[in-house]
Design an enzyme around this catalytic site. Structure first.
Site, PDB file in Angstrom:
ATOM      1  N   GLU A 256      45.861  45.663  29.129  1.00 61.53           N
ATOM      2  CA  GLU A 256      44.417  45.577  28.946  1.00 61.53           C
ATOM      3  C   GLU A 256      44.158  44.929  27.594  1.00 61.53           C
ATOM      4  OE1 GLU A 256      41.973  49.009  30.775  1.00 61.53           O
ATOM      5  OE2 GLU A 256      43.711  49.965  29.846  1.00 61.53           O
TER       6      GLU A 256
ATOM      7  N   GLU B  87      47.733  56.371  37.219  1.00 62.50           N
ATOM      8  CA  GLU B  87      47.280  55.031  36.833  1.00 62.50           C
ATOM      9  C   GLU B  87      48.243  54.465  35.804  1.00 62.50           C
ATOM     10  OE1 GLU B  87      43.200  54.630  35.592  1.00 62.50           O
ATOM     11  OE2 GLU B  87      43.652  52.901  34.314  1.00 62.50           O
TER      12      GLU B  87
END
Length: 606
Positions: free
Chosen positions: A183, A178
């Site tokens: 974010e 990932e």
């Protein structure tokens, strides 16, 4: 976005800064030594389809529903494929939009539930290596619990897969790998970049490293304004960018990180954290939350000509975007590791680990020329969380001097302290106004020199400070101290292990020790990593781990009560001085203290 409640730090992370992405025409391979100058746009979605309609379904898939356990993170929202949540928006009145249209992902309250959107390109568009970039903003994004993300998963991801060796067949998370490009959470003025992987080929293990382990965050003013977010993905390292400035670099050449030598697909989503979502710091949306909308101007992939690059659907002859500049392109990213860094006549300290301060600087080789941008500040009550300090100024011991220093601020209201750090004497406190602020008075050095230090920890994120007109004069008005001729000290922001301390006989001791009791009769130990170092761990004077790398280690079977944890560096059979901490263990009283085998606690995800 698979997160993060009890994940573990076992990565070697190298942090660099101040790099600006500028496409050019020179050839480049996929190794970071060659750089990205030759990379060209090979695919993009500019989201300029019909307003009000869905994005291009030949490129994008929808993830639907609540997922298992709130998508593994106790998230609130239900994802839909409705154009109420995911659609092409008219932004013709938005001067920041490239072409007047953008993808909109809208999280909103509908009756008693929350809905939002998550789209991804698995099996339709995926790539390996290159620059993957977006430009976005989140309207009403600075609210508690709001969690936008731009990220990637390995193309071989299958939630039901059972192949822990991600090189073969369908693999569950995190064996697929990932890459969190960007974010953001709550109202913070910083973004987060992270990698997740599984070092094992036979069973579940979760390792992650990134902003929250390196204290290297991407500074922004607010998520509600347009910013570009990108990674440069090489075969040997990953670099994270905000507005063209590299704020973090991570080595990915380890064989245990081979997830990042394979194709990944792209994901865009807008989540809402609950009061049980660790990533949003257990903050959830307020009772009066109505909506937040992530507007995505584009997603672009840049690659070079080397055969190692791969992409499913390359667009030939695609028009290259114009290179744009930003306000930070001439500035250098601040190393917020909590140490003092010299940049010429000035030094700075930003304590990202305990106040979340970050930013950029320009100048510093002259006392009269320093500009600092406070990009983030999560604890504005701690005045020493950001500091500017002069080199030692040569004065006559016992003689009184007049000082005058101008600090120009573009925001008002923050209290700033000026102190003679050499003698420990407070000189002045001033509440900044918008414009020039003159710090002036007298100074008498008992030690024959003075290091003047400004405590800037109360200055709000998004503030620019400029230091000018720095003078110290005697009673006649003659300037006795000015910016002397010096050679600029080159600052390195990659922390490499030192062989010995100044004393010459001990390694450098560790830093940033954190100990706690995450569950009954368990002690968690984690500290700051220095590249190349190995460590010993002691609990209550007993060595429980020897010559280990930096990680979070958990020790089970400890009795209720207070325990002392110590960590030291070990090099050539010599231990450094120890850093120590105490932890109050809770749980079952009948447990007897012992030095157990350490285990990594797996994170349950879907």
């Amino acid at each position: 976005m698979f997160k993060k409640g009890i994940a573990f730090i076992t990565a070697v992370a190298l942090v660099t800064s101040g790099i600006v992405f500028t496409p050019s025409n020179a050839d480049a391979a996929v190794n970071s030594n060659q750089g990205s100058n030759s990379w060209k746009l090979v695919w993009s979605d500019e989201f300029n389809q019909t307003v009000g309609q869905a994005p291009d379904t030949s490129v994008w898939n929808y993830d639907i529903g609540h997922g298992s356990n709130g998508w593994g993170n106790n998230e609130l929202q239900r994802y839909t494929d409705s154009t109420n949540n995911v659609y092409i928006a008219d932004l013709s009145s938005d001067s920041g939009s490239s072409d007047g249209r953008a993808l909109a992902i809208k999280a909103q309250k509908e009756g008693s539930e929350y809905t939002s959107g998550r789209i991804q390109t698995q099996n339709k568009q995926y790539c390996k290596f290159g620059r993957i970039e977006t430009k976005l903003r989140v309207e009403n994004g600075s609210q508690s619990g709001v969690w936008p993300a731009f990220w990637m998963l390995g193309q071989n991801y299958n939630a039901s897969g059972n192949n822990w060796n991600g090189a073969y067949g369908a693999s569950p998370w995190p064996s697929c790998g990932e890459i969190d490009i960007m974010e953001h959470r709550n109202a913070e003025t910083q973004v987060i970049g992270t990698l997740h992987w599984n070092p094992s080929t036979t069973n579940y293990e979760h390792v992650y490293a990134g902003s929250e382990t390196t204290n290297s965050f991407g500074a922004i003013d607010t998520i509600e304004n347009w910013h570009t977010y990108a990674i440069e993905w090489y075969e040997d390292c990953m670099k994270w960018y905000v507005d063209g400035i590299c704020y973090q670099t991570m080595n990915i050449s380890s064989e245990q990180m081979d997830e990042f030598q394979r194709d990944h697909f792209i994901i865009l989503n807008l989540a809402l954290g609950s009061n049980s979502s660790p990533f949003t710091l257990n903050q959830t949306v307020s009772a009066n939350f109505t909506n937040a909308t992530m507007y995505v101007d584009y997603v672009r992939v840049f690659q070079g000509n080397d055969a190692s690059f791969s992409i499913k659907n390359k667009k030939e002859g695609i028009a290259q975007p114009e290179t744009t500049t930003n306000r930070f392109s001439s500035m250098t990213s601040i190393n917020n590791d909590g140490n003092m860094h010299n940049i010429g006549q000035w030094n700075y300290l930003f304590a990202g680990s305990w106040t979340g301060t970050s930013g950029y600087y320009k100048g510093g080789t002259d006392l009269n020329d320093l500009e600092v941008y406070i990009g983030s500040n999560n604890n504005a009550s701690e005045e020493w969380g950001a500091q500017l300090k002069t080199n030692a100024l040569s004065l006559n011991a016992g003689k009184t001097y007049n000082y005058s220093i101008s600090i120009e601020s573009d925001k008002a209201g923050a209290e700033v302290l000026l102190k003679n750090d050499t003698d420990g004497i407070e000189l002045q406190r001033k509440t900044l106004t918008n414009g020039k602020n003159i710090f002036a008075g007298t100074i008498t050095s008992e030690k024959g020199n003075a290091e003047l230090i400004f405590a800037l920890g109360k200055v709000a994120a998004g503030t620019t400070l400029k230091v000018t007109d720095f003078t110290i004069s005697d009673s006649s008005g003659e300037i006795t101290t000015k910016a002397p001729e010096t050679t600029k000290v080159s600052e390195t922001t990659t922390k490499i292990a030192e062989t010995t301390t100044a004393s010459g006989n001990k390694p450098e001791k560790p830093f940033g020790l954190v100990v706690n009791c995450p569950s009954d009769n368990t002690i968690s130990v984690v500290w700051g990593n220095v590249v190349g170092n190995l460590y010993n761990i002691y609990i209550d004077g007993v060595k429980v781990k020897e010559t280990v790398g930096c990680a979070e280690y958990r020790f089970e079977g400890y009795s209720v009560g207070s325990h002392t944890v110590e960590v030291c560096t070990i090099k050539g059979g010599i231990e450094s001085d120890k850093i120590s901490g105490t932890v109050n263990v809770t749980g079952k009283d009948e447990i007897t203290t012992k030095a157990p085998e350490t285990t990594k606690v797996s994170e349950t995800t879907t």
